[in-house]
Design a protein around this motif. Structure first.
Motif, short mmCIF file in Angstrom:
data_model
loop_
_atom_site.label_atom_id
_atom_site.label_comp_id
_atom_site.label_asym_id
_atom_site.label_seq_id
_atom_site.Cartn_x
_atom_site.Cartn_y
_atom_site.Cartn_z
N ILE A 147 0.89 -1.17 0.00
CA ILE A 147 0.00 0.00 0.00
C ILE A 147 0.92 1.22 0.00
O ILE A 147 1.53 1.55 1.03
N ASN A 186 1.84 5.28 -1.33
CA ASN A 186 1.37 6.56 -1.88
C ASN A 186 2.37 7.08 -2.92
O ASN A 186 3.38 6.44 -3.22
N LEU A 245 -2.35 3.58 -2.83
CA LEU A 245 -3.08 4.09 -1.66
C LEU A 245 -4.41 4.71 -2.08
O LEU A 245 -4.45 5.60 -2.94
N LEU A 294 -0.67 7.79 4.89
CA LEU A 294 0.37 6.99 5.54
C LEU A 294 1.04 7.83 6.62
O LEU A 294 1.47 8.95 6.36
#
Lengths: 115, 130
Positions: free
Chosen positions: B88, B90, B104, B110
């Protein structure tokens, strides 16, 4: 400032739960938050001496135990009833609690997290 | 009284994310300012995977949480270390790891565990769903 208990109850080798619980304890300590640990069930395996896991089996979390005091994590509790701890070579930095002490342990903290 | 929710159970192997969703809906319905933030840790970070496509006849948990964030302005944090190891990622982490994609989902962010420590110290109670 809240006093936190991290309760490890998962096998150190069957999932990341133990590692991520310890990570949280270390971060709490880094931020100077009082944190204690207690171990039960499959997580007790972390205490066994002479572990040599392969990369496939997982990280050797036993190695982390000796470093906990440098984070001021000095209270690591287990229940006395786990007799195999006395019968096997294990890390000696734990405090053994009798059944009544173990049961009251959890109500002595503002927050308890289980992994 | 303000709460923080700590969710650690996998969205696929447990009902932690489902139960927390029911809790937060009830809490916000009665006390709109009762939740300061939601922190996803361990396998619960999988909730923030924008590429997951649940079957159409099942609940879309990611979307349900996004609606909570959108409607109530509740921040949804994913532990960055737990998220990155599970893919996951970003945009900035994607650049850092020299990847071509990021995964993400919108409305999730995050953050390090330090953010969780800050939430612990600024809310009355933290409730774990595992």
């Amino acid at each position: 400032m809240k006093h936190t208990l991290i309760h490890l109850n998962s096998s150190p080798y069957s999932s990341l739960a133990c590692k991520e619980g310890l990570d949280l304890a270390l971060v709490l300590a880094t931020f100077e938050q009082p944190v204690d640990l207690c171990l039960s069930g499959a997580a007790l395996a972390i205490l066994t001496d002479n572990q040599d896991p392969t990369a496939e089996q997982g990280k050797n979390l036993h190695k982390l135990l000796a470093g906990l005091e440098f984070y001021d994590i000095e209270n690591i509790y287990v229940e006395k009833a786990n007799t195999w701890i006395e019968d096997n070579p294990t890390w000696q930095g734990v405090h053994s609690l009798d059944g009544a002490e173990w049961q009251t342990l959890f109500s002595q903290y503002q927050q308890v997290f289980r992994f | 009284m303000q709460y923080t929710l700590l969710i650690t159970g996998s969205p696929y192997q447990s009902k932690a994310c489902h139960t927390a969703l029911r809790f937060i809906r009830a809490a916000l319905n009665k006390y709109p300012d009762s939740i300061k933030g939601v922190f996803f840790y361990e396998d619960a970070v999988l909730i923030g995977n924008q590429t997951a496509q649940p079957p159409r006849d099942e609940i879309n948990l990611t979307k349900a949480w996004q609606e909570i964030a959108e409607q109530h302005k509740v921040p949804l944090y994913l532990c960055i270390a737990a998220a990155v190891r599970r893919g996951i990622i970003n945009e900035s982490e994607s650049r850092r790891y020299e990847l071509e994609q990021h995964t993400l989902a919108e409305h999730f962010q995050l953050e390090g565990l330090g953010t969780l420590v800050d939430l612990m110290n600024t809310t009355n109670k933290i409730i774990q769903f595992r």
